[in-house]
Design a protein around this motif. Structure first.
Motif, short mmCIF file in Angstrom:
data_model
loop_
_atom_site.label_atom_id
_atom_site.label_comp_id
_atom_site.label_asym_id
_atom_site.label_seq_id
_atom_site.Cartn_x
_atom_site.Cartn_y
_atom_site.Cartn_z
N ALA A 1 46.97 40.19 32.47
CA ALA A 1 46.52 41.55 32.12
C ALA A 1 45.02 41.53 31.90
O ALA A 1 44.48 40.59 31.32
N LEU A 2 44.38 42.58 32.39
CA LEU A 2 42.94 42.73 32.19
C LEU A 2 42.70 44.09 31.53
O LEU A 2 43.16 45.12 32.02
N VAL A 3 42.04 44.06 30.38
CA VAL A 3 41.70 45.32 29.70
C VAL A 3 40.19 45.49 29.81
O VAL A 3 39.43 44.64 29.33
N LEU A 4 39.74 46.55 30.45
CA LEU A 4 38.30 46.82 30.54
C LEU A 4 37.93 47.93 29.56
O LEU A 4 38.65 48.94 29.47
N VAL B 1 41.46 36.49 25.47
CA VAL B 1 40.04 36.14 25.41
C VAL B 1 39.19 37.40 25.48
O VAL B 1 39.52 38.34 26.22
N ALA B 2 38.15 37.44 24.65
CA ALA B 2 37.21 38.57 24.68
C ALA B 2 36.00 38.16 25.51
O ALA B 2 35.36 37.16 25.24
N VAL B 3 35.71 38.95 26.53
CA VAL B 3 34.61 38.65 27.45
C VAL B 3 33.60 39.79 27.35
O VAL B 3 33.91 40.93 27.70
N TYR B 4 32.42 39.51 26.81
CA TYR B 4 31.44 40.57 26.62
C TYR B 4 30.03 39.98 26.65
O TYR B 4 29.84 38.78 26.40
N GLY B 5 29.07 40.84 26.93
CA GLY B 5 27.69 40.38 27.02
C GLY B 5 27.09 40.13 25.65
O GLY B 5 27.66 40.49 24.62
N GLN C 1 46.37 34.74 28.99
CA GLN C 1 47.21 35.74 29.68
C GLN C 1 46.55 37.12 29.67
O GLN C 1 46.75 37.92 30.56
N ILE C 2 45.78 37.38 28.59
CA ILE C 2 45.17 38.72 28.48
C ILE C 2 43.64 38.56 28.37
O ILE C 2 43.15 37.84 27.51
N VAL C 3 42.94 39.22 29.28
CA VAL C 3 41.47 39.21 29.23
C VAL C 3 41.03 40.61 28.81
O VAL C 3 41.41 41.60 29.42
N VAL C 4 40.26 40.68 27.72
CA VAL C 4 39.70 41.96 27.29
C VAL C 4 38.19 41.87 27.55
O VAL C 4 37.54 40.95 27.05
N ALA C 5 37.65 42.80 28.34
CA ALA C 5 36.28 42.57 28.82
C ALA C 5 35.46 43.84 28.94
O ALA C 5 35.99 44.92 29.19
N THR C 6 34.15 43.66 28.77
CA THR C 6 33.23 44.73 29.19
C THR C 6 32.87 44.43 30.65
O THR C 6 32.83 43.26 31.07
N GLY D 1 30.20 44.41 32.71
CA GLY D 1 29.07 43.59 33.18
C GLY D 1 29.37 42.11 33.11
O GLY D 1 29.27 41.37 34.10
N ARG D 2 29.76 41.62 31.95
CA ARG D 2 30.03 40.19 31.77
C ARG D 2 31.24 39.74 32.59
O ARG D 2 31.28 38.63 33.14
N MET D 3 32.22 40.66 32.72
CA MET D 3 33.40 40.30 33.51
C MET D 3 33.00 40.01 34.95
O MET D 3 33.43 39.01 35.55
N LEU D 4 32.14 40.88 35.47
CA LEU D 4 31.71 40.71 36.86
C LEU D 4 30.93 39.41 37.02
O LEU D 4 31.10 38.68 38.01
N ASP D 5 30.12 39.12 36.05
CA ASP D 5 29.35 37.89 36.06
C ASP D 5 30.31 36.68 36.19
O ASP D 5 30.11 35.78 37.02
N ILE D 6 31.36 36.70 35.41
CA ILE D 6 32.31 35.58 35.42
C ILE D 6 33.08 35.53 36.75
O ILE D 6 33.32 34.45 37.31
N ILE D 7 33.39 36.72 37.26
CA ILE D 7 34.08 36.76 38.56
C ILE D 7 33.15 36.18 39.63
O ILE D 7 33.57 35.37 40.47
#
Ligand code: AMP
Length: 616
Positions: A74-77, A104-108, A124-129, A131-137
């Motif tokens: 699951a990805l929560v943006l 995991v919290a993914v944020y700038g 299992q669950i990524v919660v992200a903003t 910009g940072r998500m795209l960076d990691i992708i």
């Protein structure tokens, strides 16, 4: 049975959320959880912040994912770092009695290597903003090919912040089979477009009407002259001794300016805007959350994602340009089923904007009057009276001093003692406000609102501006915890009168005024006979000459008995129109009642102390 079990949530999750105080599902949870638990729908939920959205999608995710596996499912943006951390924290709380749930919290603005490490460990669950998500992708550090659910939270905010392209790129790495759940407070065309683009016949849920603010928010506006704006703002704050508010300005400079002036004037205020470093912002937010700050002065962008419960007032020091921004601003109060007030301080020329926002929200705003100096004094006095009544006494510590205290006061009667005690603080406000001017800007009668007949400002009716309404006095007011809405309900129930026919309602401290059509006045008075409020007889009387006049008509006769004089006309001690030497208007630097240390009982003036902390 626990109502969450009835909705299909498993027991270990229910036990965890019970510990968080979730006893009953909020309306959005009640309606969305059964749909989302099927796992087979795309979903669009139109809901304000503070309505319980996080659990509405978080609980179904915990039911639907396979936690024996350690890959992203699951990805929560979401738009902001604050919200990202909040959601992560909430999901961790809901799942604390389950095994192997990795979020995991993914944020700038924070170390990317820590986030990469957590991802590598298995989540299992990524919660992200975005910009940072795209960076990691882009670093190929995450694999979304087996994602089952994508949540777009506060979608309108993400688009406002310009994340459209990032979202597109991120979603292109997820499989077509995933289900997308979108939550948004408002539904502008851009959100519609992304809903259409990413979703297949989504289940749509609207809590309230589209773009409508939360029903628990009362919207008020005050009309002042531009030069009196700051003074009017302070007076509103002083009139609300327990305010815990967010004040919105349009620019960073204005934000800083207002915050600095307030601090100079002794208020617990600070600013939040884009020129602050992340660390500075975190610090301000921490102080606000912990209530060491009473007023947070913020720009729209900086305040996005602020998730603090119990905000009592949102104050629009400057109106936003967009209705949607107004919705976001006001949505910072009245969270989690509480009530709140959204106040706009405007000049007469901005009335058109208020009408525009009203139309956008489908909600009527109430025109309110800047309280007079006396109103403030009265309000503050009763705030003290309540505080004295409710204060927790440290018996052990105080005991040793009691004999000396008793000795000192032995010649005072109880009544004398009470009078003196309350006067210690009351006198200071009286002193400050004794020549306080009227800060309400004269609005040309009927020019803007003649046809509206709104509750706040009644245009002249009948000949010569004479009203066809009778102004009634009632011996209940804000000290009895009535606001305008409550009082209207109370009047309708007991006076047996339709809310639509009730005119202007003016809630004061220990009493209030309201208008009813002349033809109904007697019936209302009679219907109130024998009614009591908490054991006190409720008194309704015709105020003044029997019929009210409009604001420009003046001539309101106030209750001399309560006020010790006719302050409106300049008799007694309080002369609204008398000009006077101490206008709070141009007096930013000093002479503020808050400087008088009104809210603490130390008896020291503020000048004696560097900072006044924790006012409540
Ligand atoms: P949210 O809209 O998810 O940010 O939730 C707003 C606030 O309401 C948060 O503080 C939640 O902890 C709280 N909340 C959410 N659902 C419930 C519930 N069913 N009962 C009580 N509080 C809740």
């Amino acid at each position: 049975m626990n109502p969450f079990i009835n909705l299909g949530i498993r027991e270990d999750i229910v036990n965890a959320i019970s510990e968080l105080g979730f006893e009953n599902p909020t309306p959005i949870q009640e309606q969305s959880i059964p749909v989302l638990l099927t796992g087979s729908n795309d979903f669009v939920g139109l809901a304000q912040t503070g309505t319980g959205k996080t659990a509405a999608f978080g609980l179904p995710l915990l039911e639907l994912l396979d936690f024996e596996e350690n890959y992203p499912q699951a990805l929560v943006l979401c738009p902001t770092r604050e919200l990202c951390l909040q959601i992560t924290n909430d999901i961790n709380n809901y799942s604390k009695k389950m095994g192997n749930v990795n979020v995991v919290a993914v944020y700038g603005g924070a170390s990317i290597s820590d986030q990469l490490r957590q991802i590598r460990r298995g989540v299992q669950i990524v919660v992200a903003t975005p910009g940072r998500m795209l960076d990691i992708i882009n670093r190929k550090a995450i694999d979304f090919t087996k994602v089952k659910f994508v949540v777009l939270d506060e979608a309108d905010e993400m688009l406002n912040m310009g994340f459209q392209e990032d979202i597109d790129s991120i979603l292109s790495t997820t499989p077509d089979t995933k289900k997308t759940w979108l939550f948004s407070a408002t539904m502008p065309a851009e959100v519609r477009r992304i809903a259409k683009k990413y979703m297949n016949e989504p289940f749509e849920l609207t809590m309230g009407t589209k773009n409508t603010g939360n029903a628990n928010i009362e919207h008020e506006y005050y009309i002042v002259r531009a030069r009196d704006k700051y003074a009017a703002f302070k007076r509103i704050v002083d009139f609300n001794p327990d305010i815990f508010g967010i004040v919105f300005c349009r620019t960073k400079i204005e934000t800083q300016d207002i915050a600095e002036s307030l601090m100079k004037d002794g208020y617990n205020a600070d600013s939040l805007h884009g020129d602050l470093s992340q660390q500075q912002r975190d610090k301000v937010m921490k102080r606000y959350r912990e209530r060491n700050l009473q007023l947070l002065i913020a720009t729209d962008v900086a305040a996005r994602g602020i998730d603090v419960n119990d905000v009592t007032h949102v104050i629009n020091y400057s109106l936003p340009d967009e209705v949607e921004n107004y919705t976001h601003r006001s949505g910072r109060t009245a969270r989690a089923g509480k009530t709140g007030v959204s106040i706009s301080i405007i000049n007469a020329k901005e009335l058109g904007k208020i009408r525009q926002i009203e139309r956008g929200l489908g909600k009527k705003f109430v025109k309110a009057e800047i309280p007079t100096g006396f109103d403030v004094c009265e309000k503050q006095l009763f705030s003290i009276v309540h505080k004295i009544h409710d204060v927790e006494v440290n018996e052990q510590q105080i005991e040793q001093y009691l004999p000396r205290i008793m000795e000192e006061y032995k010649d005072l009667s109880k009544e004398d003692f009470i009078k003196r005690f309350a006067s210690i603080e009351f006198n200071r406000f009286l002193d400050y406000y004794k020549n306080a001017p009227d800060l309400n800007a004269p609005v040309e009668e009927g020019r803007y609102d003649r046809e509206r007949g709104e509750r706040g400002e009644r245009a002249p009716r009948g000949e010569g501006g004479k009203s066809e309404y009778t102004r009634l006095f009632i011996n209940l007011g804000s000290v009895d915890e009535f606001n305008r809405g409550d009082l209207l309900g109370y009047i309708c129930n007991n006076g047996k009168i339709s809310g639509r026919t009730v005119g202007k309602i003016d809630v004061k401290g220990v009493y209030s005024f309201f208008e009813v059509p002349n033809a109904e006045a007697e019936a209302v008075i009679n219907n109130f006979k024998g009614v009591d409020f908490k054991g006190r007889e409720v008194r309704i009387e015709i105020s003044g000459e029997g019929t009210s006049t409009t604001r420009s008509g003046g001539g309101e006769r106030r209750e001399g008995g309560y006020r010790g004089g006719e302050r409106r006309e300049g008799g007694g001690g309080y002369n609204r129109s008398g000009g006077g030497d101490r206008r709070d208007g141009g007096n930013r630097g000093g002479g503020n009642p808050s400087n008088a240390g009104f809210r603490d009982f130390s008896g020291k003036r503020r000048e004696d102390r560097p900072e006044r902390k924790r006012r409540f």
